[in-house]
Design a protein around this motif. Structure first.
Motif, mmCIF file in Angstrom:
data_model
loop_
_atom_site.group_PDB
_atom_site.id
_atom_site.type_symbol
_atom_site.label_atom_id
_atom_site.label_comp_id
_atom_site.label_asym_id
_atom_site.label_seq_id
_atom_site.Cartn_x
_atom_site.Cartn_y
_atom_site.Cartn_z
ATOM 1 N N ARG A 426 0.798 -1.230 0.000
ATOM 2 C CA ARG A 426 0.000 0.000 0.000
ATOM 3 C C ARG A 426 0.827 1.275 0.000
ATOM 4 O O ARG A 426 0.326 2.331 -0.346
ATOM 5 C CB ARG A 426 -0.933 -0.018 1.216
ATOM 6 N N ALA A 427 2.100 1.164 0.376
ATOM 7 C CA ALA A 427 2.912 2.385 0.416
ATOM 8 C C ALA A 427 4.331 2.184 -0.103
ATOM 9 O O ALA A 427 5.110 3.122 -0.116
ATOM 10 C CB ALA A 427 2.967 2.915 1.862
ATOM 11 N N GLY A 428 4.655 0.977 -0.550
ATOM 12 C CA GLY A 428 6.034 0.686 -0.917
ATOM 13 C C GLY A 428 6.403 0.964 -2.348
ATOM 14 O O GLY A 428 7.570 1.099 -2.676
ATOM 15 N N ALA A 429 5.424 1.025 -3.233
ATOM 16 C CA ALA A 429 5.655 1.334 -4.643
ATOM 17 C C ALA A 429 6.677 0.407 -5.287
ATOM 18 O O ALA A 429 7.355 0.777 -6.233
ATOM 19 C CB ALA A 429 6.103 2.791 -4.797
ATOM 20 N N GLY A 430 6.803 -0.814 -4.763
ATOM 21 C CA GLY A 430 7.670 -1.800 -5.397
ATOM 22 C C GLY A 430 9.149 -1.583 -5.211
ATOM 23 O O GLY A 430 9.958 -2.214 -5.882
ATOM 24 N N GLY A 431 9.547 -0.712 -4.295
ATOM 25 C CA GLY A 431 10.957 -0.371 -4.148
ATOM 26 C C GLY A 431 11.728 -1.308 -3.246
ATOM 27 O O GLY A 431 11.239 -2.353 -2.818
ATOM 28 N N ALA A 432 12.974 -0.905 -2.929
ATOM 29 C CA ALA A 432 13.877 -1.721 -2.127
ATOM 30 C C ALA A 432 13.738 -1.460 -0.639
ATOM 31 O O ALA A 432 14.382 -2.134 0.172
ATOM 32 C CB ALA A 432 15.321 -1.469 -2.548
ATOM 33 N N LEU A 433 12.928 -0.496 -0.262
ATOM 34 C CA LEU A 433 12.709 -0.190 1.149
ATOM 35 C C LEU A 433 11.288 -0.564 1.557
ATOM 36 O O LEU A 433 10.351 -0.427 0.768
ATOM 37 C CB LEU A 433 12.934 1.292 1.421
ATOM 38 N N ILE A 434 11.143 -1.037 2.787
ATOM 39 C CA ILE A 434 9.819 -1.274 3.354
ATOM 40 C C ILE A 434 9.344 0.040 3.957
ATOM 41 O O ILE A 434 10.049 0.628 4.790
ATOM 42 C CB ILE A 434 9.869 -2.386 4.411
#
Length: 583
Positions: A426-434
């Motif tokens: 819901r808030a990660g946008a598929g990136g490398a950070l949680i």
């Protein structure tokens, strides 16, 4: 335990992660085999005499998977006279050349044989490993003890093991304490003896309902020594019931599209991540198909409706969205591929049984089953799917025994994963950070028709049963409740606590300065937890052992005196595991 594990080598140098940049992947990619795995087992055996073990002690390679920054994690069983000692094992980290870097040990084997480590003497010095009962007899006894009339879903299996008889006792310094004053670190596990036994795995069905158990049956006289449930549960584009319209990766073939994701994972039953239609049956069924690559209507399944129409497809959309986001979180943020770290595909079967109020992970198919709900809504919410996939990661790594404190940690690890997946989707946008937000710190709130969640991580006792802190009664509780203190620990580690006694985030066990501990954020908290759970935990890890290993993971990643290591100590102190310290 009342003996000290021996490290075989120095620990890995600390890996410092910058707070201002995306950290490197925590784990390696898929691997085929550890370098010189057979030689590693030989080296361990050669060191046994130095540990006070006689020549009847050996090691058996159990599994291997990627580790931190180029390392490999190898798990080995402890064997005595060719029989596995249940719950006694080593978790070994090797470097790229196969050199031992560190070892985590559950040493429940030491009182067997004629070695100097045996403190029980003649009673176990010549332990007999010849069973009086056959495997077939043990299976029959186990099946009768579980559920009359239940039939096998998969063939039952029995393994001969040496079962340690373990009890928990107070350390000398805690003898004068009252029960309510005890801290987890006041206790130690003691091996009082051993029994030759059959470990019987039964995966049965009673009518439509799964009845999964592991049972320890004495190989001497057929007595049931222990038993625990193994039903690891919670209680194109598509329209998801809980997340609106979501993108889906599907496969085109034949006259339409199949709910198989060609971009994620490989192998397994369907060659990639997939969702099948159980169609109210007791088996997984076939992969969902559609003539158009637009799935679902976003609404709760209507009882009695078609499972293949738009309304029935919504359950599949829910499941695939959870599958994809759990896979992406593990891979993009941690470098962990699929459930086993080796990128082996799994699947979810939707519409299992009729009006079924459960979702569960099966260790036989390495897959998951999700019901439509009756008192609940469809159980395909993000945190529920993440929870069940979390069981798959545990099954591929530590295999925490699903009973007592280790079972509570098993459940907690899945609850933690569910919350992290919810935040990432819901808030990660598929990136490398949680991301720091996006989750609600409640398990199963969306599937509840009343809005009351199954569990609260911030203050577990709000459900009326789960404890907020460790106590000696934890080992006797259902694992869905004994998970409570560790869930709360993780909340504190990520979010911090509150000094106000009226707050749900307050802990009366914190006595350091400041009285409200500081959190380190969800990203760092999960990296530390995942490191410990996958590269340090053994199958018998309890709360005391978990604290030590989570602290070691924090020190490895962020430094020995780092704020992250301090936060781990304070978070466990806040649930009565260890003493509090100042920040």
């Amino acid at each position: 335990m009342n003996f000290r594990p021996t490290l075989l080598a120095v620990a890995l140098a600390a890996v410092y992660l910058s707070a201002s940049a995306a950290p490197p992947p925590l784990m390696n990619g898929p691997v085929t085999a550890a370098p010189n795995a057979a030689a590693l087992v030989t080296r361990l055996a050669a060191q046994a005499p130095g540990l006070g073990l006689d020549a009847d002690h050996h090691f058996l390679l159990a599994s291997q998977h990627p580790g931190l920054q180029g390392s490999m994690v190898v798990r080995v069983h402890h064997m005595y006279k060719g029989v596995r000692v249940f719950g006694s094992e080593s978790v070994i980290v090797t470097d790229g050349a196969g050199n031992i870097v560190r070892e985590s040990v559950s040493a429940r084997r030491v009182h067997l044989g004629r070695g100097s480590a045996n403190q029980l003497g003649a009673a176990t010095a010549e332990f007999n490993v010849k069973p009086a009962l056959t495997a077939a007899e043990a299976i029959a006894l186990a099946q009768r003890s579980v559920r009359a009339g239940a039939v096998a879903e998969t063939p039952p299996a029995a393994e001969l093991v040496i079962f340690p008889l373990v009890w928990s006792e107070r350390l000398p310094a805690a003898l004068a304490k009252s029960d309510h004053e005890l801290n987890a670190l006041d206790m130690t596990d003691v091996v009082a003896g051993y029994e030759l036994a059959w470990l019987v795995g039964t995966r049965l069905r009673a009518a439509a309902l799964p009845v999964y158990h592991d049972t320890i049956v004495s190989a001497r006289n057929g007595r049931i020594l222990a038993q625990w449930s193994m039903l690891q549960s919670v209680a194109g584009s598509g329209k998801s019931q809980y997340n609106g319209e979501v993108p889906l990766s599907t496969t085109e073939g034949g006259a339409g599209f199949r709910m198989i994701d060609p971009l994620r994972a490989r192998g397994g039953k369907f060659g990639a991540l997939a969702v099948t239609n159980a169609d109210h049956g007791t088996t997984a069924g076939e992969v969902f198909t559609s003539s158009a690559n637009a799935w679902g209507d976003g609404k709760q399944y209507v009882a009695g409706a078609s499972t293949t129409g738009a309304n029935g497809q919504t359950a599949a959309v829910n499941a695939m969205w959870g599958l994809a986001n759990t896979y992406d979180m593990l891979k993009n943020a941690l470098g962990w591929h699929a459930l086993d770290g080796q990128d082996t595909a799994t699947y979810i079967a939707a519409h299992i049984n009729t009006a079924y109020d459960n979702a569960y992970y099966s260790d036989t198919c390495k897959c998951m089953f999700i019901g439509d709900g009756s008192t609940f809504n469809s159980l395909g919410a993000l945190d529920v799917v993440g929870h069940e996939m979390g069981h798959g990661v545990t099954d591929a790594t530590s295999r925490l025994v699903y009973a007592g404190e280790s079972g509570g940690l098993n459940e907690s690890s899945s609850d933690i994963t569910g919350e992290v997946v919810e935040a990432y989707a819901r808030a990660g946008a598929g990136g490398a950070l949680i991301p720091a937000g996006g989750n609600d710190w409640m398990i199963g709130k969306e599937i509840s028709k009343s809005g009351t969640p199954l569990r609260y991580m911030i203050r577990p006792s709000k459900d009326g049963t789960s404890p907020d802190a460790w106590s000696t009664r934890l080992r006797r509780m259902d694992v869905h409740y004994s998970s409570g203190p560790n869930n709360r620990m993780f909340y504190f580690l990520a979010q911090g606590s509150d000094a106000d006694p009226a707050s749900d985030a307050h802990s009366s066990y914190l006595s350091g300065t400041p009285r409200a501990m500081s959190g380190i954020g969800l990203d760092k908290a999960y990296r530390i937890w995942f490191n410990a759970a996958t590269t340090r935990f053994t199958s018998s890890t309890d709360y005391k052992d978990a604290r030590a290993k989570v602290l070691a993971a924090a020190e490895e990643l962020y430094g020995k005196n780092s704020k992250e290591a301090v936060a781990v100590q304070r978070a466990y102190a806040a649930v009565n595991v260890g003493m509090d310290i100042n920040e």
